[in-house]
Design an enzyme around this catalytic site. Structure first.
Site, PDB file in Angstrom:
ATOM      1  N   LEU A 184       0.794  -1.225   0.000  1.00  0.00           N
ATOM      2  CA  LEU A 184       0.000   0.000   0.000  1.00  0.00           C
ATOM      3  C   LEU A 184       0.830   1.281   0.000  1.00  0.00           C
ATOM      4  O   LEU A 184       1.823   1.396   0.687  1.00  0.00           O
ATOM      5  CB  LEU A 184      -0.909   0.026   1.235  1.00  0.00           C
ATOM      6  CG  LEU A 184      -2.008   1.080   1.126  1.00  0.00           C
ATOM      7  CD1 LEU A 184      -3.061   0.653   0.125  1.00  0.00           C
ATOM      8  CD2 LEU A 184      -2.630   1.365   2.471  1.00  0.00           C
ATOM      9  N   ARG A 206     -12.090   6.315  -3.573  1.00  0.00           N
ATOM     10  CA  ARG A 206     -11.135   5.281  -3.960  1.00  0.00           C
ATOM     11  C   ARG A 206     -11.539   4.560  -5.241  1.00  0.00           C
ATOM     12  O   ARG A 206     -10.709   4.283  -6.094  1.00  0.00           O
ATOM     13  CB  ARG A 206     -10.984   4.268  -2.827  1.00  0.00           C
ATOM     14  CG  ARG A 206     -10.171   4.827  -1.702  1.00  0.00           C
ATOM     15  CD  ARG A 206      -9.990   3.829  -0.585  1.00  0.00           C
ATOM     16  NE  ARG A 206      -9.144   4.427   0.448  1.00  0.00           N
ATOM     17  CZ  ARG A 206      -8.889   3.872   1.619  1.00  0.00           C
ATOM     18  NH1 ARG A 206      -9.408   2.704   1.918  1.00  0.00           N
ATOM     19  NH2 ARG A 206      -8.111   4.470   2.493  1.00  0.00           N
TER      20      ARG A 206
HETATM   21  C1  LIG Z   1      -2.119  -1.456   4.391  1.00  0.00           C
HETATM   22  C2  LIG Z   1      -3.479  -1.238   4.987  1.00  0.00           C
HETATM   23  C3  LIG Z   1      -3.805   0.000   5.521  1.00  0.00           C
HETATM   24  C4  LIG Z   1      -5.054   0.205   6.110  1.00  0.00           C
HETATM   25  N1  LIG Z   1      -5.324   1.438   6.618  1.00  0.00           N
HETATM   26  C5  LIG Z   1      -6.525   1.639   7.225  1.00  0.00           C
HETATM   27  C6  LIG Z   1      -6.819   2.905   7.806  1.00  0.00           C
HETATM   28  O1  LIG Z   1      -6.001   3.813   7.789  1.00  0.00           O
HETATM   29  N2  LIG Z   1      -8.002   3.074   8.396  1.00  0.00           N
HETATM   30  C7  LIG Z   1      -8.928   2.066   8.469  1.00  0.00           C
HETATM   31  O2  LIG Z   1      -9.957   2.290   9.048  1.00  0.00           O
HETATM   32  N3  LIG Z   1      -8.661   0.864   7.928  1.00  0.00           N
HETATM   33  C8  LIG Z   1      -7.497   0.629   7.297  1.00  0.00           C
HETATM   34  N4  LIG Z   1      -7.236  -0.603   6.743  1.00  0.00           N
HETATM   35  C9  LIG Z   1      -8.224  -1.675   6.871  1.00  0.00           C
HETATM   36  C10 LIG Z   1      -8.157  -2.304   8.243  1.00  0.00           C
HETATM   37  O3  LIG Z   1      -6.814  -2.357   8.690  1.00  0.00           O
HETATM   38  C11 LIG Z   1      -8.699  -3.724   8.293  1.00  0.00           C
HETATM   39  O4  LIG Z   1      -9.895  -3.757   7.644  1.00  0.00           O
HETATM   40  C12 LIG Z   1      -8.920  -4.137   9.714  1.00  0.00           C
HETATM   41  O5  LIG Z   1      -7.718  -4.066  10.410  1.00  0.00           O
HETATM   42  C13 LIG Z   1      -9.480  -5.532   9.830  1.00  0.00           C
HETATM   43  O6  LIG Z   1      -9.412  -5.942  11.203  1.00  0.00           O
HETATM   44  P1  LIG Z   1     -10.017  -7.284  11.725  1.00  0.00           P
HETATM   45  O7  LIG Z   1      -9.857  -7.276  13.197  1.00  0.00           O
HETATM   46  O8  LIG Z   1     -11.379  -7.443  11.205  1.00  0.00           O
HETATM   47  O9  LIG Z   1      -9.169  -8.453  11.099  1.00  0.00           O
HETATM   48  P2  LIG Z   1      -7.607  -8.704  10.928  1.00  0.00           P
HETATM   49  O10 LIG Z   1      -6.788  -7.640  11.514  1.00  0.00           O
HETATM   50  O11 LIG Z   1      -7.411  -9.051   9.516  1.00  0.00           O
HETATM   51  O12 LIG Z   1      -7.321  -9.975  11.821  1.00  0.00           O
HETATM   52  C14 LIG Z   1      -7.723 -11.262  11.448  1.00  0.00           C
HETATM   53  C15 LIG Z   1      -7.284 -12.206  12.515  1.00  0.00           C
HETATM   54  O13 LIG Z   1      -7.909 -13.446  12.339  1.00  0.00           O
HETATM   55  C16 LIG Z   1      -6.985 -14.482  12.468  1.00  0.00           C
HETATM   56  N5  LIG Z   1      -7.445 -15.613  11.690  1.00  0.00           N
HETATM   57  C17 LIG Z   1      -7.826 -15.622  10.402  1.00  0.00           C
HETATM   58  N6  LIG Z   1      -8.177 -16.852  10.046  1.00  0.00           N
HETATM   59  C18 LIG Z   1      -8.016 -17.637  11.128  1.00  0.00           C
HETATM   60  C19 LIG Z   1      -8.193 -19.018  11.381  1.00  0.00           C
HETATM   61  N7  LIG Z   1      -8.600 -19.849  10.432  1.00  0.00           N
HETATM   62  N8  LIG Z   1      -7.924 -19.502  12.597  1.00  0.00           N
HETATM   63  C20 LIG Z   1      -7.479 -18.681  13.574  1.00  0.00           C
HETATM   64  N9  LIG Z   1      -7.308 -17.369  13.388  1.00  0.00           N
HETATM   65  C21 LIG Z   1      -7.560 -16.862  12.176  1.00  0.00           C
HETATM   66  C22 LIG Z   1      -5.702 -13.892  11.984  1.00  0.00           C
HETATM   67  O14 LIG Z   1      -4.607 -14.585  12.497  1.00  0.00           O
HETATM   68  C23 LIG Z   1      -5.801 -12.491  12.536  1.00  0.00           C
HETATM   69  O15 LIG Z   1      -5.347 -12.483  13.849  1.00  0.00           O
HETATM   70  C24 LIG Z   1      -6.000  -0.828   6.144  1.00  0.00           C
HETATM   71  C25 LIG Z   1      -5.667  -2.058   5.608  1.00  0.00           C
HETATM   72  C26 LIG Z   1      -4.430  -2.274   5.016  1.00  0.00           C
HETATM   73  C27 LIG Z   1      -4.106  -3.586   4.423  1.00  0.00           C
END
Ligand SMILES: Cc1cc2nc3c(=O)[nH]c(=O)nc-3n(C[C@H](O)[C@H](O)[C@H](O)COP(=O)(O)OP(=O)(O)OC[C@H]3O[C@@H](n4cnc5c(N)ncnc54)[C@H](O)[C@@H]3O)c2cc1C
Ligand code: SF4
Ligand code: SF4
Ligand code: FES
Lengths: 258, 580, 277
Positions: free
Chosen positions: B252, B286
């Site tokens: 990114l 975007r």
């Molecule tokens: C480079 C980048 C920059 C971003 N910047 C922003 C921003 O500035 N502002 C914003 O609002 N959003 C931003 N986003 C989006 C945001 O970061 C994500 O959408 C958000 O962090 C998702 O969080 P989550 O807790 O849902 O899942 P994740 O953080 O994806 O966590 C998933 C978890 O599930 C676990 N898991 C998955 N499958 C399994 C399994 N089968 N068994 C056990 N564990 C499993 C993984 O190990 C992990 O711990 C950005 C994303 C990226 C890639």
């Protein structure tokens, strides 16, 4: 060449997978510090030719400042300069930068990063006598700051030849030396802590804000503390050699009195 | 406890995932008195959320006092092209400020305003300066804060543990099954309530900003357990990912680069956004910017490495280094480009899944009893397109709600146990990957899948491409049963890990491709070359995916879930838009 | 432009020697692969995993130098594999890739870093001081009032991605194996960031000196040298904490004046567990 990894050291002293010539630095430090230490001791024992006085000049070697016999009007052939030398030497030997360099180069703990040191579970770092005394670094700083005061006094006094203003190579050397020494001394980590680093809040009072900006300035000096340590060590040596040679009559100090 | 070589644990609430949403859910569940476990594939503190850069959207009104939840709600709805679940957008807008303040009380440190409150920055689609941030590493700050909070709560953490199955007893989810990656030991969890916080599925595309974790496990597990998924056709392509060198393609380039004044040009030096969105230029939404860059490249005006130039070299070099430190480093280190002197080359990269498991907004409950979902794994909050910054708010608001919802369910529930056949089944699957007679290599199949998705289900879609892609996915369906890890060792076996992940990704790919084929319009992140305009019908409908397996996947258009009391706000925004 | 770089370091075949093995035995195994322009060590390792050694164990996640998973020792120096370009390493010799040494090996390039998590658990979390001054330290909405000058100092430490390479290279852990007596630079720094929080209410100096073992650090700065985030761990965190400990227990002048640091902060209960490797 590849050695068994990880399971558990100890591994032989000096073993590493690094490819660069990491040993050059510790070797150079050992050589430089040893030479300087020997020079300082011998110089103080020789105990003469430490001031240029010809032509009303008054240029004092930094090894011999403050001029205790002069100030307290006594006369001795003993190496009295040990009475002052402990303070700058103490500052340097408890200085965080010098500690780093001698722990690495002399104690080989570690010789260099990712290079195996002498592995010993009984390593105690700075927790036991005598190294625990390094924690008194700030006390040496206080005394060293006083010595810096004398050196500035010496440098300024040196500008007056029989009371009239003059300037010469010796004066310039004295000033360069005291500036470098000040830059080293006031970039001290303990000083950085005392001036502001110890505050938990930089913004909570006007006094704290003032100390914060002082802290920032000291931090700038502190960032090049290592450079100043070496530069000032060199200038002290050079100033002393210059004064020694002139006062021993090898050559005379070019200067102009107005 | 161990049983037939299977390690066994019992919890009231089990959270899958240690991203922002999983951690927040675990904290909430533990605070509600539930015995809570947390399982994640990676080490604690390394989940995908750690990569988030720009900030967390919350209408604190510190920089723009006129900001409030209603405006944030309207912005979110407008960004999502009104396909959002209204209640979710409402809860998010209302609660994000509290969640941000709470983080501070847990030790997070954000950048400040001159009045010493949390500072907020501008981002595409937000009316006011709204994103709470710290430099360009907001996700790291959040993760570290939540991670420390979790470590000091009564949450038991299972790191590097992969869950491969949800286990049901009758209609209800009662636990899950998987293995410890470090040793290959099998592990089963019984849980009165289970929260999926497994994030998105960016790894189905070759060019993605997502981390290795993001293989859509949660989507597939929930689907297999009988849950419904919503909005799967909406995959956000971030307009600016690195295109060169090949190894880092997709990485990114934060939107903040454009926010700070970066200019997009094609190979002829033309500032092409003038043609696509003369009003907002580089700071258009975007979807628009991503499509514009894509079109430039497609029509032969791309850079040598197939992207567009993004230039900040007209800005003061010191300013660039201060405001975009990690971008400066990233390009210097990885591409050998000094962005203060030369332009970057950028192109669209798969970034975020708007779709996900359909949940009850207030509790995160899915339609399967005992199963909850939150964060990127759940869908509805963002509609057809997510605004930058809304995900970090989303994962906190709904992470907490899902954790509390799960704890409430667990507290009201009696003990559960895992039916032996289901456990045996789950075990057989893993053993099949290790010792079966299959011949399909998961590394290769992953590449094939990425190619199918990149070619047919990318930024621009049409019926022909989608149909072809679905055909190819079906071919993979036939082969996926033959997956086998190239090595049968148990400890830290990457092939074993990928076997199940490829299956999950294949299921998710089906959902995306089929929903994309069904939605015959272009809206938000979904662009059909053969249906370029908005459709009134589709503007009122979400696509729900459900079924019992990839072979029987049904897609049903369902009316958007509205709320009477918000009607006025939404109408007002629509009017204002028409007027301008 | 990036093209010029590629000409200077034309891609071609490279040799990698990767550590293969576990706690009982192992060796460096040589692999050869075709490289692409701009390839990083992690790309090469994953390519080898894909095509030549499917059971090669390697930990990674973000491949963007943001998560701190892919720490290893490349040509003898701790580095993030995803941030180390092949063409920045000498081309005349094979590149060696080994696991970190300060932690028990699991297999190949993967080590068991769980000790670090046990240490973290011993550190009392951020706890806001009681009776924060309304309007000065906290506003009506419950939001903290903190100045940017204060956040700037803390946020340097909070850039840490927990790659644990500073722990790996710290000789107290690496050579002397004093994991039960020294928390290591990463956690000295974590405690520094808490102690320097203007609103924190816990006095951490005893812990940092006793269980934390700050006296074992001899400020040799290897941690600072390897930190991929460029954090000045020694100068900005460890030395200031050493000075705070001096304030509390060594400085004779302050003793004479009955001055003690961290007034108004409460001492946390002593820790129950010693984190062991
Ligand atoms: C480079 C980048 C920059 C971003 N910047 C922003 C921003 O500035 N502002 C914003 O609002 N959003 C931003 N986003 C989006 C945001 O970061 C994500 O959408 C958000 O962090 C998702 O969080 P989550 O807790 O849902 O899942 P994740 O953080 O994806 O966590 C998933 C978890 O599930 C676990 N898991 C998955 N499958 C399994 C399994 N089968 N068994 C056990 N564990 C499993 C993984 O190990 C992990 O711990 C950005 C994303 C990226 C890639
Ligand atoms: S400075 Fe201290 S903490 Fe850092 S590596 Fe050296 S001994 Fe370890
Ligand atoms: S301080 Fe630096 S080297 Fe140490 S764990 Fe953090 S990022 Fe890694
Ligand atoms: S893979 Fe995340 S830091 Fe290298």
């Amino acid at each position: 060449m590849p050695m068994t990894t990880v399971a558990d050291p100890p591994r032989p002293l000096g073993s590493t997978m690094r490819r660069d010539r990491w040993w050059i630095q510790p070797v150079m430090i050992v050589v430089a510090l040893t030479l300087f230490g020997i020079y300082a001791v011998i110089r103080v024992i020789i105990n003469k030719d430490y001031a240029i006085t010809a032509g009303g000049a008054h240029l004092e070697s930094p090894f011999f400042s403050p001029d205790l016999p002069g100030i307290l009007s006594f006369h001795t052939s003993l190496p009295w300069a040990f009475l002052v030398l402990w303070s700058p030497l103490g500052l340097r030997s408890s200085c965080y930068y010098y500690r780093k360099s001698y722990y690495r180069s002399f104690f080989l703990a570690p010789p260099s990063c990712a290079v195996a040191g002498a592995a010993r579970r009984k390593y105690t770092g700075e927790t036991k006598f005598p190294l625990v005394l390094n924690n008194l670094h700030r006390i040496f700083f206080y005394f060293a700051a006083i010595v810096i005061g004398f050196l500035w006094y010496d440098a300024i006094r040196g500008l007056f030849y029989h009371g009239s203003f003059g300037i010469g190579i010796g004066n310039l050397i004295m000033f360069v030396n005291v500036i470098c020494l000040s830059a080293f001394t006031f970039g001290c980590n303990s000083w950085r802590h005392i001036i502001g680093g110890k505050l938990n809040c930089f913004s909570c009072s006007t006094a704290a804000q003032k100390r914060h900006s002082a802290w920032q300035k000291v931090s700038i000096l502190n960032r090049s503390h290592m450079q100043w340590a070496w530069i000032s060590m060199f200038t002290v040596w050079f100033t002393d050699v210059y004064i020694w040679l002139v006062s021993a009559g090898v050559f005379s100090d070019p200067h102009h009195v107005f | 406890m161990s049983d037939g070589g299977i390690e066994h644990h019992d919890y009231d609430v089990l959270v899958l995932g240690s991203g922002g949403s999983g951690l927040r859910a675990a904290i909430a569940a533990a605070e509600a008195g539930a015995r809570t476990g947390l399982v994640c594939k990676s080490l604690l503190g390394k989940a995908h959320t750690v990569m988030a850069e720009g900030g967390l959207a919350a209408s604190l009104g510190n920089v723009a006092p006129e900001d409030n939840w209603a405006t944030h709600f309207q912005d979110t709805m407008f960004g999502g092209k009104y396909l959002n679940n209204w209640r979710m957008a409402e809860l998010h807008a209302k609660e994000a400020p509290d969640r941000a303040r709470e983080l501070e009380h847990w030790g997070a440190v954000f950048d400040r305003t001159p009045q010493r409150t949390m500072s907020q920055r501008a981002f595409g689609g937000h009316t006011y300066k709204r994103l709470v941030h710290i430099g360009d590493r907001t996700g790291l700050e959040m993760i570290r804060t939540l991670h420390d909070k979790t470590v000091h709560s009564d949450v038991e953490v299972f790191m590097e543990t992969t869950i491969t199955r949800l286990i049901k007893d009758g209609e209800r989810v009662v636990g899950c099954f998987g293995y410890r990656r470090q040793t290959g030991e099998l592990i089963a969890f019984a849980a009165k309530a289970l929260v999926l916080a497994t994030g998105g599925s960016g790894r189905i595309y070759k060019i993605t900003s997502n981390s290795q974790d993001c293989t859509g496990d949660g989507y597939a597990l929930a689907f297999e357990a009988g849950a419904q998924l919503v909005d799967m056709e909406f995959v956000q392509f971030h307009p600016t990912g690195m295109v060169y060198p090949p190894g880092v393609a997709g990485l990114l380039v934060t939107e903040a680069v454009r926010g700070e004044g970066g200019i997009l040009r094609n190979k002829d030096g033309e500032r092409f956004m003038e043609r696509y969105d003369p009003k907002r230029m580089e700071l258009s939404t975007r979807d628009v910017v991503a499509r514009s860059i894509y079109t430039e490249v497609k029509e032969g005006r791309g850079t040598p490495h197939g992207g567009a130039y993004l230039d900040v070299s007209h800005l003061d070099p010191d300013y660039v280094k201060r405001k975009l430190p990690s971008m400066y480093d990233q390009f210097l280190e990885l591409a050998g480009v000094d962005i203060t002197k030369e332009p970057m080359q950028v192109g669209p990269t798969c970034h975020y899944f708007m779709g996900g498991v359909k949940v009850d907004p207030d509790t995160g409950a899915t339609r399967v009893p005992g199963l909850f979902a939150t964060g990127e794994a759940s869908g509805g909050m963002n509609g057809a397109n997510r605004l930058g910054g809304n995900s970090l708010g989303d994962i906190l608001v709904f992470g907490r709600r899902a954790g509390e919802g799960a704890a409430a369910t667990a507290n009201a529930s009696g003990a559960v146990s895992l039916p032996a056949e289901a456990v045996a089944d789950a075990r057989a699957e893993i053993e099949g990957f290790l010792h079966g007679s299959g011949t399909e290599n998961p590394f290769h199949m992953h590449r094939e899948l990425q190619k199918i998705m990149g070619d047919g289900v990318g930024i621009f879609r049409d019926e022909e491409g989608l149909t072809e892609a679905i055909g190819k996915l079906e071919e993979l369906d036939a082969r996926v049963a033959n997956l086998r890890a190239p090595s049968d060792r148990l400890d830290y076996n990457p092939g074993l890990q990928l076997c199940r992940e490829v299956r999950n990704m294949l299921t998710v790919s089906h959902m995306i491709a089929r929903a994309a084929l069904l939605r015959e319009e272009s809206r938000g992140a979904h662009s059909r070359l053969d249906h370029t305009g908005y459709s009134d019908y589709w503007g009122e409908h979400n696509i729900i995916v459900e079924g019992t397996g990839a072979h029987d996947m049904s897609l049903t258009p369902t009316p958007v879930v509205k709320r009477d009391e918000l009607e006025e706000l939404v109408e007002a925004r629509k009017e204002a838009e028409k007027a301008s | 432009m990036s093209e010029t770089i590629d000409l200077a370091h034309a891609p071609g075949p490279r040799k990698l020697q990767i550590w293969r093995g576990d706690l009982t035995s192992g060796e460096l195994v040589e692999y050869e692969l075709e490289t692409e322009p701009g390839m990083v060590v992690l790309d090469a390792v994953l390519e080898i995993q894909r095509s030549q050694a499917p059971d090669l164990a390697v930990r990674w996640n973000c491949k963007a130098a943001k998560c701190g998973s892919c720490s290893a020792e490349v040509n003898g120096r701790p580095r993030l594999m995803c941030k180390t370009r092949l063409d920045h390493l000498p081309a005349d010799q094979p590149i060696t890739v080994e696991p970190m040494r300060a932690f028990p090996l699991i297999r190949d390039l993967v080590t068991d870093v769980s000790w670090n998590y046990r240490v973290n658990k011993q550190i009392t979390p951020f706890t806001p001081r009681e009776n924060l001054k309304p309007g000065v330290e906290v506003n009506a909405k419950g939001e903290f009032l903190i100045d940017q000058t204060d956040t700037d100092r803390m946020s340097e430490f909070r850039k840490c991605i927990e790659c644990f390479m500073c722990q790996d290279v710290c000789h107290v852990l690496r050579d002397h194996r004093l994991h039960d007596r020294y928390y290591g630079p990463r956690f000295m720094m974590r405690m520094a960031s808490l102690d320097m929080h203007p609103l924190d209410g816990v006095d951490r100096l005893d812990q940092i000196a006793d269980e934390g073992g700050i006296g074992l650090c001899n400020i040799t700065k290897c941690c600072t040298e390897v930190c991929p985030e460029g954090i000045h761990i020694t100068d900005n965190a460890i030395i200031p904490m050493k000075e705070r400990v001096v304030d509390q227990r060594h400085d004779p002048v302050l003793k004479l004046l009955h001055r003690t640091p961290n007034k108004g902060r409460i001492k946390p209960p002593p820790r129950s567990e010693t984190p062991r490797l």
